[in-house]
Design an enzyme around this catalytic site. Structure first.
Site, PDB file in Angstrom:
ATOM      1  N   PHE A  11      13.693   3.038  -6.244  1.00 54.48           N
ATOM      2  CA  PHE A  11      14.220   1.775  -5.711  1.00 54.48           C
ATOM      3  C   PHE A  11      13.125   0.888  -5.088  1.00 54.48           C
ATOM      4  CE2 PHE A  11      16.370   0.239  -1.586  1.00 54.48           C
ATOM      5  CZ  PHE A  11      16.579  -1.044  -2.074  1.00 54.48           C
ATOM      6  N   ILE A  60       3.493  14.321  -7.841  1.00 53.95           N
ATOM      7  CA  ILE A  60       2.442  14.183  -6.810  1.00 53.95           C
ATOM      8  C   ILE A  60       2.025  15.534  -6.212  1.00 53.95           C
ATOM      9  CG2 ILE A  60       2.945  11.778  -6.182  1.00 53.95           C
ATOM     10  CD1 ILE A  60       4.291  12.977  -3.578  1.00 53.95           C
ATOM     11  N   THR A 125       9.767   6.348   7.373  1.00 51.85           N
ATOM     12  CA  THR A 125      11.117   5.879   7.672  1.00 51.85           C
ATOM     13  C   THR A 125      11.396   5.919   9.175  1.00 51.85           C
ATOM     14  OG1 THR A 125      13.435   6.575   7.492  1.00 51.85           O
ATOM     15  CG2 THR A 125      11.813   8.258   7.074  1.00 51.85           C
ATOM     16  N   ASP A 126      12.318   5.060   9.616  1.00 53.30           N
ATOM     17  CA  ASP A 126      12.712   5.102  11.028  1.00 53.30           C
ATOM     18  C   ASP A 126      13.449   6.403  11.365  1.00 53.30           C
ATOM     19  OD1 ASP A 126      15.089   4.607   9.667  1.00 53.30           O
ATOM     20  OD2 ASP A 126      15.676   2.861  10.862  1.00 53.30           O
ATOM     21  N   GLU A 127      13.869   7.145  10.325  1.00 56.07           N
ATOM     22  CA  GLU A 127      14.634   8.377  10.586  1.00 56.07           C
ATOM     23  C   GLU A 127      13.790   9.448  11.275  1.00 56.07           C
ATOM     24  OE1 GLU A 127      17.424   9.587   7.549  1.00 56.07           O
ATOM     25  OE2 GLU A 127      17.481   7.570   6.716  1.00 56.07           O
ATOM     26  N   TYR A 153      15.597  16.021   5.424  1.00 58.87           N
ATOM     27  CA  TYR A 153      14.887  14.832   4.904  1.00 58.87           C
ATOM     28  C   TYR A 153      13.972  14.238   5.970  1.00 58.87           C
ATOM     29  CZ  TYR A 153      14.063   9.880   3.907  1.00 58.87           C
ATOM     30  OH  TYR A 153      13.478   8.649   3.755  1.00 58.87           O
ATOM     31  N   LYS A 157       9.805  13.994   6.203  1.00 56.66           N
ATOM     32  CA  LYS A 157       9.067  12.727   6.314  1.00 56.66           C
ATOM     33  C   LYS A 157       8.195  12.727   7.577  1.00 56.66           C
ATOM     34  CE  LYS A 157       9.334   9.506   4.017  1.00 56.66           C
ATOM     35  NZ  LYS A 157       8.555   9.135   2.785  1.00 56.66           N
ATOM     36  N   LEU A 193      24.564   4.314   0.416  1.00 56.78           N
ATOM     37  CA  LEU A 193      25.794   3.653   0.859  1.00 56.78           C
ATOM     38  C   LEU A 193      26.142   2.365   0.100  1.00 56.78           C
ATOM     39  CD1 LEU A 193      28.153   3.634   3.006  1.00 56.78           C
ATOM     40  CD2 LEU A 193      26.750   1.995   4.258  1.00 56.78           C
ATOM     41  N   ARG A 276      29.125  13.775   7.696  1.00 54.30           N
ATOM     42  CA  ARG A 276      27.874  14.419   7.281  1.00 54.30           C
ATOM     43  C   ARG A 276      27.409  15.336   8.411  1.00 54.30           C
ATOM     44  NH1 ARG A 276      23.168  10.161   6.264  1.00 54.30           N
ATOM     45  NH2 ARG A 276      23.807  10.230   4.096  1.00 54.30           N
ATOM     46  N   PRO A 277      26.998  16.580   8.122  1.00 55.27           N
ATOM     47  CA  PRO A 277      26.489  17.438   9.200  1.00 55.27           C
ATOM     48  C   PRO A 277      25.248  16.809   9.841  1.00 55.27           C
ATOM     49  CG  PRO A 277      26.668  18.662   7.117  1.00 55.27           C
ATOM     50  CD  PRO A 277      26.946  17.212   6.804  1.00 55.27           C
TER      51      PRO A 277
HETATM   52  P1  NAD Z   1      14.166   6.647  -4.444  1.00 54.59           P
HETATM   53  O1  NAD Z   1      14.830   7.966  -4.290  1.00 54.59           O
HETATM   54  O2  NAD Z   1      14.923   5.507  -5.040  1.00 54.59           O
HETATM   55  O3  NAD Z   1      12.834   6.818  -5.324  1.00 54.59           O
HETATM   56  C1  NAD Z   1      11.955   7.884  -5.158  1.00 54.59           C
HETATM   57  C2  NAD Z   1      11.038   7.924  -6.400  1.00 54.59           C
HETATM   58  O4  NAD Z   1      10.087   8.989  -6.221  1.00 54.59           O
HETATM   59  C3  NAD Z   1      11.778   8.222  -7.699  1.00 54.59           C
HETATM   60  O5  NAD Z   1      11.362   7.336  -8.712  1.00 54.59           O
HETATM   61  C4  NAD Z   1      11.374   9.654  -8.030  1.00 54.59           C
HETATM   62  O6  NAD Z   1      11.355   9.932  -9.431  1.00 54.59           O
HETATM   63  C5  NAD Z   1       9.983   9.731  -7.423  1.00 54.59           C
HETATM   64  N1  NAD Z   1       9.577  11.101  -7.097  1.00 54.59           N
HETATM   65  C6  NAD Z   1      10.305  12.037  -6.434  1.00 54.59           C
HETATM   66  N2  NAD Z   1       9.614  13.186  -6.356  1.00 54.59           N
HETATM   67  C7  NAD Z   1       8.403  12.966  -6.965  1.00 54.59           C
HETATM   68  C8  NAD Z   1       7.264  13.762  -7.186  1.00 54.59           C
HETATM   69  N3  NAD Z   1       7.202  15.047  -6.769  1.00 54.59           N
HETATM   70  N4  NAD Z   1       6.209  13.205  -7.832  1.00 54.59           N
HETATM   71  C9  NAD Z   1       6.258  11.914  -8.266  1.00 54.59           C
HETATM   72  N5  NAD Z   1       7.331  11.123  -8.101  1.00 54.59           N
HETATM   73  C10 NAD Z   1       8.390  11.642  -7.453  1.00 54.59           C
HETATM   74  O7  NAD Z   1      13.614   6.282  -3.003  1.00 54.59           O
HETATM   75  P2  NAD Z   1      13.452   4.896  -2.240  1.00 54.59           P
HETATM   76  O8  NAD Z   1      14.705   4.591  -1.543  1.00 54.59           O
HETATM   77  O9  NAD Z   1      12.859   3.911  -3.153  1.00 54.59           O
HETATM   78  O10 NAD Z   1      12.385   5.312  -1.127  1.00 54.59           O
HETATM   79  C11 NAD Z   1      10.990   5.178  -1.369  1.00 54.59           C
HETATM   80  C12 NAD Z   1      10.227   5.594  -0.124  1.00 54.59           C
HETATM   81  O11 NAD Z   1      10.618   4.768   0.979  1.00 54.59           O
HETATM   82  C13 NAD Z   1      10.490   7.033   0.309  1.00 54.59           C
HETATM   83  O12 NAD Z   1       9.284   7.592   0.736  1.00 54.59           O
HETATM   84  C14 NAD Z   1      11.471   6.888   1.475  1.00 54.59           C
HETATM   85  O13 NAD Z   1      11.333   7.950   2.379  1.00 54.59           O
HETATM   86  C15 NAD Z   1      11.032   5.574   2.064  1.00 54.59           C
HETATM   87  N6  NAD Z   1      12.074   4.812   2.781  1.00 54.59           N
HETATM   88  C16 NAD Z   1      13.258   4.519   2.165  1.00 54.59           C
HETATM   89  C17 NAD Z   1      14.203   3.756   2.838  1.00 54.59           C
HETATM   90  C18 NAD Z   1      15.509   3.372   2.172  1.00 54.59           C
HETATM   91  O14 NAD Z   1      16.381   2.789   2.837  1.00 54.59           O
HETATM   92  N7  NAD Z   1      15.715   3.626   0.890  1.00 54.59           N
HETATM   93  C19 NAD Z   1      13.949   3.308   4.143  1.00 54.59           C
HETATM   94  C20 NAD Z   1      12.721   3.638   4.752  1.00 54.59           C
HETATM   95  C21 NAD Z   1      11.800   4.384   4.042  1.00 54.59           C
HETATM   96  P1  TYD Z   2      22.629   6.416   3.265  1.00 51.75           P
HETATM   97  O1  TYD Z   2      22.675   5.235   2.350  1.00 51.75           O
HETATM   98  O2  TYD Z   2      22.713   7.783   2.677  1.00 51.75           O
HETATM   99  O3  TYD Z   2      21.310   6.244   4.156  1.00 51.75           O
HETATM  100  P2  TYD Z   2      20.828   7.078   5.475  1.00 51.75           P
HETATM  101  O4  TYD Z   2      21.723   8.224   5.696  1.00 51.75           O
HETATM  102  O5  TYD Z   2      19.465   7.506   5.096  1.00 51.75           O
HETATM  103  O6  TYD Z   2      20.878   6.079   6.575  1.00 51.75           O
HETATM  104  O7  TYD Z   2      23.812   6.279   4.315  1.00 51.75           O
HETATM  105  C1  TYD Z   2      23.913   5.143   5.166  1.00 51.75           C
HETATM  106  C2  TYD Z   2      25.071   5.385   6.109  1.00 51.75           C
HETATM  107  O8  TYD Z   2      26.285   5.422   5.358  1.00 51.75           O
HETATM  108  C3  TYD Z   2      25.003   6.731   6.831  1.00 51.75           C
HETATM  109  O9  TYD Z   2      25.501   6.558   8.149  1.00 51.75           O
HETATM  110  C4  TYD Z   2      25.938   7.626   6.043  1.00 51.75           C
HETATM  111  C5  TYD Z   2      26.983   6.653   5.531  1.00 51.75           C
HETATM  112  N1  TYD Z   2      27.601   7.019   4.219  1.00 51.75           N
HETATM  113  C6  TYD Z   2      28.991   7.079   4.089  1.00 51.75           C
HETATM  114  O10 TYD Z   2      29.745   6.837   5.047  1.00 51.75           O
HETATM  115  N2  TYD Z   2      29.509   7.418   2.874  1.00 51.75           N
HETATM  116  C7  TYD Z   2      28.734   7.695   1.788  1.00 51.75           C
HETATM  117  O11 TYD Z   2      29.271   8.022   0.697  1.00 51.75           O
HETATM  118  C8  TYD Z   2      27.309   7.609   1.922  1.00 51.75           C
HETATM  119  C9  TYD Z   2      26.402   7.910   0.784  1.00 51.75           C
HETATM  120  C10 TYD Z   2      26.781   7.267   3.174  1.00 51.75           C
END
Ligand code: NAD
Ligand code: TYD
Length: 339
Positions: A11, A60, A125-127, A153, A157, A193, A276-277
């Site tokens: 993404f 990686i 991530t902020d998590e 997760y 991170k 979500l 979610r746990p």
């Molecule tokens: P995503 O799950 O959409 O994409 C992850 C990508 O990494 C995929 O294309 C997958 O094929 C690739 N990948 C997984 N394991 C791999 C490996 N061993 N070697 C090579 N490629 C591999 O994730 P995203 O939501 O785009 O998140 C990207 C980064 O941003 C992550 O590091 C995540 O922790 C961080 N992040 C995400 C969010 C969010 O809201 N989505 C917020 C803050 C930080």
């Molecule tokens: P998510 O998109 O999985 O991101 P994160 O847990 O990393 O913040 O979830 C966002 C919020 O939505 C989180 O509080 C969990 C909630 N959620 C639901 O209520 N139902 C769902 O089916 C999913 C995937 C998430």
């Protein structure tokens, strides 16, 4: 400049690839992705034939393959997006999170040390800060907030962040780390979500809201995240951590209702399911440092970003329908079947 972007078929990584290709017409981008369930080559279709872009299907955590790639490509900058990213999956199967998110990060940094690099950027991530109580809206995560993780997760991170900081202190590796709040926008895998709720609403399927739906997330449009990372890589202080967020807090229920309203679907589609746990209650970023030091501010307001995102999922049905027609069905049954 040559960028090596890992996780570029996912993404945020793919959005970052598009951002670089457009903003820097003189730069080259090498995308490394092992194409897990979350990686999708269809996403990269528009850049695949571009001579400034190259795709490498590499894990990686595969040291030999990563070293060979660095030897061949000699990137100037590495931006590491590659990760296992879904909290619910980390509850079902933590092992792969440790392998990719921790060991994979270590392999990339070893390669940077071996072959030389101008900057290694870790997308975090902020998590890693854990969560905030719902009844203290005055509290925010700053870069000084202590690491306090809740899920496998976030623990993986956080471990990677610590490793990155150690490589800076011990080996002098030029690094930066960004910790962003929840992203939304085009090409997000429909297990998260916002895209999950859009896809379900469009199919008139129940919208599974965990617990009471009162948990709060701080939403940022994906392009604002990409712009922030670009700034940090080019102008951020070596060894520094930057929080990224746009003060856009919403309860999950508010987000889900926004989607239903936009698609003209009834709220009766909302189904409250078992929580979610370890579910984090509230995330909220204080982005003062990146604003003060680098002048970054988000440009896409939540309402406008949601409008664009929903429009994108309406216009790209084949993209997400391909995804939810395959293996994803098994995951969905396992995750939501008995809830
Ligand atoms: P995503 O799950 O959409 O994409 C992850 C990508 O990494 C995929 O294309 C997958 O094929 C690739 N990948 C997984 N394991 C791999 C490996 N061993 N070697 C090579 N490629 C591999 O994730 P995203 O939501 O785009 O998140 C990207 C980064 O941003 C992550 O590091 C995540 O922790 C961080 N992040 C995400 C969010 C969010 O809201 N989505 C917020 C803050 C930080
Ligand atoms: P998510 O998109 O999985 O991101 P994160 O847990 O990393 O913040 O979830 C966002 C919020 O939505 C989180 O509080 C969990 C909630 N959620 C639901 O209520 N139902 C769902 O089916 C999913 C995937 C998430």
């Amino acid at each position: 400049m040559k960028w090596l972007v890992t996780g570029g078929a996912g993404f945020i990584g793919s959005n970052f690839v598009f951002y670089l290709m457009e903003k820097y017409p003189g730069d080259q981008v090498v995308c490394v992705d092992s194409l897990t369930y979350a990686g999708n080559l269809e996403t990269l279709e528009s850049v695949m034939e571009n001579p400034r872009f190259a795709f490498e299907k590499v894990d990686i955590a595969d040291r030999k393959a990563i070293y060979a790639l660095f030897e061949r490509e000699k990137p100037d900058v590495v931006v590491n997006f590659a990760a296992e990213t879904h909290v619910d999956r980390s509850v079902m199967d933590p092992g792969v999170f440790l392998r990719t998110n921790v060991l994979g990060t270590g392999v990339l940094m070893d390669a940077c040390r071996q072959y030389g690099i101008k900057r290694y950027h870790q997308v975090s991530t902020d998590e890693v800060y854990g969560d905030l109580p719902l009844d203290r809206p005055d509290l925010f995560f700053t870069e000084e907030t202590s690491i306090h993780t809740s899920s496998p997760y976030s623990a993986s991170k956080a471990s990677a962040d610590l490793l990155v900081q150690a490589y800076h202190r011990t080996f002098g590796l030029p690094v930066s780390i960004s910790r962003c709040s929840n992203n939304y926008g085009p090409y997000q895998f429909p297990e998260k979500l916002i895209p999950l709720m859009i896809a379900n609403a469009l199919s008139d399927k129940p919208l599974p809201v965990y617990g009471t739906g009162e948990n709060v997330r701080d939403w940022l449009y994906v392009t604002d995240h990409c712009a922030a990372i670009d700034l940090i890589v080019r102008k951020g202080e070596d060894g520094s951590v930057y929080n990224i967020g746009g003060h856009n807090e919403r309860t999950n229920l508010e987000v889900v209702k926004t989607i239903l309203r936009a698609l003209d679907k009834p709220e009766s589609l909302i189904h409250f399911v078992t929580d979610r746990p370890g579910h984090d209650r509230r995330y909220a970023i204080d982005p003062a440092k990146i604003h003060r030091e680098l002048g970054w501010l988000p440009t896409t307001a939540f309402d406008r970003g949601m409008e664009k995102t929903i429009r994108w999922y309406l216009d790209h049905r084949t993209w997400w329908e391909h995804i939810i027609s395959g293996d994803y069905q098994n995951y969905y049954e396992k995750m939501y079947g008995n809830r």
